[in-house]
Design a protein around this motif. Structure first.
Motif: not given
Length: 319
Positions: A80-83, A103, A106
Motif C-alpha cells: 500500500t501507499e506505493y510511491t 508499506r 502497514d
C-alpha cells in the motif's frame, strides 16, 4: 490462457469442454453440460500428471510463461501507499526496474523489482525485464535510502539477465551489477528476495543477495540461460534441455544446495493458473522471512548476510 508446448493435450481437452458449454447455452443438447464436466475432470487429472514431476526444461518454460504475475501485480496486491522513485541521478530512468517506498503489512519498506510487461507495447517499454546500468544504479540509490531510514528492502526478481546492448556496456553494465551486489551486502536492514519467474545471471544476483532468498516452486535461478549454456558448451542452442539439467536451476535443486532458503508452493498448473493465490503465497513468505529477522541489529544483519554467502563458497570448494 496461453498453453505451453507440453500442455497441448490439456489445451485440446479444455477447448472441447468450452465448446460443449457454448453449445449447451444455445440449448443444443441436454447432456452437454454433463459431458463438459467429465472433460473438466479429465483435464484436472492431466494437469496434475503434467505438473507432478516437471523436468528442469519444462520448469524453465513455466517460469517464462507470459501469464505469470509480474512485479507490478505483486506490488499492487501486496503493498500500500506505493510511491515509485525514478532515475539513477547519473544518466536516466530504466523502466526494466521499478521500485520505491511502500508499506507492507502497514509497515514502511522499500520494494525493488524487475518488470517484464504484459503485452507487446509494455514489454518493449520495460525492455523485457532486462535492466541497463541505470536500473542497477537506481536500485543502489533505493537501498541507500532504505539503509538511511532503517527500512527493510524487499526485492522481486524476474529477469532473463542484464541487457547486453552496446550502450549498456559503454555505461558500465558489469560495474553497476557488481556495485548493486556489493550494496546488498552492505546495508544494515533486512533484505528479502523472491524469485518470481526467471532469475538470470548477475542481473538477478544484483537484487537477490539477501538475508533470505525464496523461489516460487516453478521459477528458475541460474548463472546463464539454458539456451546460452547450450550455445557455449555444445555449440547448439537446441540442446537447452540437457543444459537445463546440468545447470541445477530449479528451486528444488537450489534448496538442496543451500543457495535459497525457501520454496513457495504455486497453484496446481503454475502461478499463471491462479495469479492471486500465487501472489498471496508470496506475501505470506515475505512476512515470515521478515519476521525471522525482527529485532536483529544492523551489525547482525550485515554479518549474517556475509556469512551466508561465504558459507556457500566454502561448500562449493569442499565439494
Amino acid at each position: 490462457m496461453t498453453y505451453l508446448d507440453f500442455e497441448k493435450p490439456l489445451a485440446d481437452i479444455e477447448g472441447k469442454a468450452e465448446e460443449l458449454r457454448v453449445l449447451a447455452t444455445k440449448g443444443e443438447g441436454v447432456d452437454l453440460e454433463k459431458e463438459a464436466s467429465a472433460l473438466d475432470k479429465k483435464a484436472d487429472d492431466l494437469l496434475r500428471d503434467l505438473y507432478k514431476n516437471l523436468d528442469p526444461w519444462r520448469k524453465a518454460q513455466v517460469a517464462r510463461h507470459p501469464n505469470r504475475p509480474h512485479c507490478s501485480q505483486y506490488i499492487q496486491a501486496l503493498f500500500t501507499e506505493y510511491t515509485p522513485l525514478a532515475g539513477d541521478r547519473a544518466f536516466g530512468e530504466d523502466h526494466a526496474v521499478m521500485g520505491g517506498l511502500a508499506r507492507f503489512n502497514d509497515a514502511p519498506c522499500v520494494v525493488i523489482g524487475h518488470e517484464k510487461g504484459n503485452d507487446t507495447k509494455t514489454r518493449i517499454h520495460h525492455n523485457f525485464g532486462m535492466a541497463r546500468p541505470e536500473g542497477y544504479r537506481k536500485a543502489i540509490r533505493l537501498m541507500d535510502l532504505a539503509h538511511r531510514f532503517h527500512l527493510p528492502v524487499i526485492t522481486l526478481v524476474d529477469t532473463p539477465g542484464a541487457y547486453p546492448g552496446k550502450g549498456a556496456e559503454e555505461r558500465g553494465q558489469s560495474e553497476a551489477i557488481a556495485r548493486s551486489t556489493e550494496k546488498c551486502l552492505q546495508i544494515g536492514v533486512p533484505l528479502v528476495s523472491v524469485i518470481i519467474g526467471e532469475g538470470g545471471s548477475g542481473g538477478a544476483v544484483a537484487f537477490a543477495t539477501g538475508n533470505r532468498v525464496a523461489m516460487l516452486e516453478h521459477s528458475i535461478y541460474s548463472v546463464i540461460s539454458p539456451e546460452g549454456c547450450a550455445s557455449i558448451l555444445w555449440k547448439d542452442a537446441e540442446k537447452m534441455r540437457e543444459a537445463a539439467e546440468a545447470l541445477r536451476l530449479t528451486a528444488q535443486d537450489l534448496k538442496k544446495l543451500g543457495v535459497i532458503d525457501q520454496i513457495i508452493p504455486e497453484p496446481m498448473g503454475g502461478a499463471q493458473r491462479d495469479p492471486q493465490a500465487a501472489i498471496s503465497a508470496v506475501g505470506r513468505a515475505i512476512a515470515d522471512m521478515l519476521g525471522e529477522m525482527d529485532g536483529m541489529s544492523p551489525a547482525d544483519l550485515i554479518r549474517s548476510r556475509r556469512e551466508k554467502y561465504l558459507a556457500m563458497g566454502s561448500r562449493t570448494l569442499a565439494s
